[in-house]
Enzyme design. Structure first.
Site, PDB file in Angstrom:
ATOM      1  N   LEU A  35      35.761 -12.415 -14.288  1.00  0.00           N
ATOM      2  CA  LEU A  35      36.665 -12.497 -15.426  1.00  0.00           C
ATOM      3  C   LEU A  35      36.544 -13.855 -16.111  1.00  0.00           C
ATOM      4  O   LEU A  35      36.680 -13.961 -17.333  1.00  0.00           O
ATOM      5  CB  LEU A  35      38.104 -12.228 -14.980  1.00  0.00           C
ATOM      6  CG  LEU A  35      39.157 -12.166 -16.090  1.00  0.00           C
ATOM      7  CD1 LEU A  35      40.109 -11.007 -15.861  1.00  0.00           C
ATOM      8  CD2 LEU A  35      39.944 -13.464 -16.182  1.00  0.00           C
TER       9      LEU A  35
ATOM     10  N   GLY B 105      34.209  -4.228 -14.757  1.00  0.00           N
ATOM     11  CA  GLY B 105      34.774  -3.197 -15.613  1.00  0.00           C
ATOM     12  C   GLY B 105      34.544  -3.453 -17.084  1.00  0.00           C
ATOM     13  O   GLY B 105      34.722  -2.558 -17.911  1.00  0.00           O
TER      14      GLY B 105
ATOM     15  N   ASP C 233      29.452 -15.684  -4.385  1.00  0.00           N
ATOM     16  CA  ASP C 233      29.945 -16.326  -3.158  1.00  0.00           C
ATOM     17  C   ASP C 233      29.600 -15.577  -1.883  1.00  0.00           C
ATOM     18  O   ASP C 233      29.974 -16.015  -0.794  1.00  0.00           O
ATOM     19  CB  ASP C 233      31.466 -16.510  -3.237  1.00  0.00           C
ATOM     20  CG  ASP C 233      32.182 -15.216  -3.575  1.00  0.00           C
ATOM     21  OD1 ASP C 233      32.130 -14.807  -4.744  1.00  0.00           O
ATOM     22  OD2 ASP C 233      32.782 -14.616  -2.671  1.00  0.00           O
TER      23      ASP C 233
END
Length: 360
Positions: A247, A290, A333
């Site tokens: 995001l 998304g 990560d």
């Protein structure tokens, strides 16, 4: 095992066996192709208000080990699986998956044909779903009437600042729903991290004198966040190294004038092939996506495409032409997933070091 039903907004019904909590919940349904790492997936805050369908044949065999948690409290609405292992020989197990879901009041349903469900979702895209005791008209009416929140970031991000101390560079992380893996990798570089809420102001960041800023991943549509976030990004990308993930990548794109598209079928997995444009090197990384950056909207913008998904050529990385700022759509990560994508953290920390030493 008690019988339960998974119902979808389009009227589709799947019957199966209950595990986890006996709760009735509502949310969006997605499918996840990871073969391992179900605990990290379940505890990832990006799955706020979502049901996760695991396409791997069996989950639960490793039990639950809290060292693998990506958040303190899972925020998923439910778990859907073909089979759930009842026995684990993992010496690190602290409890079973069934007990863990019961503890957090999360329902699960097994004995579902997850291949058929995944194929169905590939055709229909993300839609609302519910796990219920009786798949009658009343259940479908309730599902249809349910309105899902758009304040997802606010519900999973920290409400106030906290420290993740280190003795190295001073890094500020803006929390939009971060997973613990991000903090673990920054700790590997001995970064002195301060995590700020998504409402952090330019002044609050300035008071910490950051050597670098990280924009975390998180759930939902970034366009629902305050424009103040974009102002903060535009202000600091000129001044200190800035790195966005998930995001955070989408917010970085928006702040620089790009547009986003809702992906018809969300991508969730941990083995997606991604090409680094400048080196032509292919890495494999975890994804939970998304939304995507519209490539056509980048025309005449100061953004360079750095990474491309080889399955559909969608943008997976951006870099600013003029400032030490960049972002990636995927999760670098390795929690869960391949470790090769962690290289982007090294690139960010190199920028941070060069700034501290006055090179840039």
């Amino acid at each position: 095992m008690a019988k339960r039903f998974l119902i979808l907004q389009d009227g589709t019904t799947f019957s199966g066996e209950a595990f986890g909590a006996p709760a009735t919940t509502f949310g969006e349904i997605v499918f996840h192709t990871a073969m391992t790492g179900y605990q990290e997936v379940i505890t990832n805050p990006i799955y706020h208000n979502q049901f996760i369908t695991f396409t791997t044949p069996t989950i639960g065999a490793a039990g639950i080990n809290h060292r693998a948690d990506e958040s303190i409290t899972p925020v998923v609405k439910g778990i859907i699986a073909r089979e759930v292992a009842e026995v684990s020989t993992n010496r690190l197990q602290q409890m079973s998956l069934d007990a863990y879901l019961k503890r957090h009041n999360i329902p699960g349903i097994s004995k579902i044909d997850t291949r058929a469900l995944a194929r169905h979702l590939r055709k229909t895209g993300t839609q609302k779903a519910s796990i219920v005791d009786i798949a009658d008209q009343h259940a479908f009416d309730q599902l249809s009437a349910m309105v899902l929140t758009t304040k997802q970031v606010q519900q999973v991000a920290t409400p106030k600042a906290y420290a993740n101390p280190g003795r190295g560079a001073n890094v500020v992380v803006i929390d939009f729903g971060l997973k613990s893996g991000l903090l673990r990798v920054l700790s590997d570089f001995d970064a002195n991290v301060t995590v700020l809420p998504p409402t952090a102001t330019i002044e609050e960041v300035a008071n910490l004198d950051p050597d670098g800023i990280v924009l975390s991943a998180g759930p939902g549509d970034p366009r629902n966040l305050s424009s103040d976030v974009l102002d903060l990004i535009r202000y600091y990308q000129e001044r200190v190294p800035l790195f966005g993930v998930g995001l955070g990548h989408e917010l970085f794109a928006l702040a620089n004038g790009a547009s986003l598209n809702k992906i018809a079928v969300e991508r969730h997995g941990m083995n997606h092939p991604i090409r680094e444009q400048i080196t032509n090197r292919v890495i494999f990384a975890a994804q939970g996506q998304g939304f995507g950056v519209d490539a056509e909207s980048l025309t005449n913008l100061p953004l360079l495409i750095t990474h491309i998904d080889l399955t559909d050529n969608t943008i997976q990385g951006l870099r600013h032409r003029d400032y030490p700022a960049f972002s990636v759509q995927f999760f670098p990560d390795a929690a869960p997933g391949p470790i090769e994508a962690t290289q982007v953290f090294a690139e960010f920390m190199e920028m941070v070091t060069m700034r501290k030493e006055g090179i840039v």
